[in-house]
Design an enzyme around this catalytic site. Sequence first.
Site, short mmCIF file in Angstrom:
data_model
loop_
_atom_site.label_atom_id
_atom_site.label_comp_id
_atom_site.label_asym_id
_atom_site.label_seq_id
_atom_site.Cartn_x
_atom_site.Cartn_y
_atom_site.Cartn_z
N TYR A 1 0.81 -1.21 0.00
CA TYR A 1 0.00 0.00 0.00
C TYR A 1 0.85 1.27 0.00
CZ TYR A 1 -3.58 -3.29 1.79
OH TYR A 1 -4.43 -4.35 1.98
N HIS B 1 1.09 -11.64 2.71
CA HIS B 1 0.00 -10.97 1.98
C HIS B 1 -0.76 -11.92 1.05
CE1 HIS B 1 -1.16 -6.72 0.38
NE2 HIS B 1 -2.19 -7.52 0.36
#
Length: 279
Positions: A55, A113
């Site tokens: 991000y 992730h």
Amino acid sequence: MPTVTSLNLETTVKLQSGYTMPLLGLGVYENDDCVPACLAALKHGYRHIDSARYYRNEDQVGRAVRESGVHREEVFVTTKIYHPDHGYETTLEAIDESLQRFGFDYIDLYLIHSPLSGKKRRLETWRALLDAQKAGKLRTVGVSNYGIKHLEEIREAGLAIPAVNQIEVQPYCQQRAIVAYCREYGIFVQAYCPLVRGRFDDSVLQQVARKYRKDVAQVLVRWSLQHGFSLLPKSSRPERVVSNADVYDFCIAEEDMAKIDALDKGAAGATSWNPVDAE
């Protein structure tokens, strides 16, 4: 699992690591300037923020926590390592980089992730997370987007199982088999995309929202909470961040929960990448 009647913004779950995690968190994916949203969340009672290296806003989350005036120990912060960085040494390096970007001495929850790097590198990465946890850099470790076979390979390797599996869970994509597996083995389920990326035109959701005099987003948040999930609704708009947490003055009745449950389309209902079947 918390009971429906006990839910509030301070409701937490105790994880296998022994630490507690607030059920409702703020997601900051695709928010290049997440400080205002984080500050609004922390001002109005949120104590859980979900970030990731991918991000590119770990530094902003750290800044918001410091500027909020809320003590660091009171805020549960998550980040994740993306699959190109998987591997033992590269994971340890990534953890140190995340700590530096946040400006923290520890991270509350660090996740793999996705399972997209393959079994060998997944297990190397998991071993690195466990070692970093032993070293005190990470309080709790877990995974994201893991299907049953990915979770099983950790068990088969004789390693400690994840405390958390963060997967897409929302009415159209309920991932029931993975959720059942996680609950069997004490892996807590975090739900991302709980607001179905704004697909609020469904007649069932609108009908339920009208009945309870709430908006569809609030109904979706409440649905996840009543199913016992931790969830991570995201918004870059401070007013929506606050509104999404205004869900503790009503309960969705069983018959209405069943109507929403019936919207499940399996994997076809995913609104995101959902790589739970990766090799």
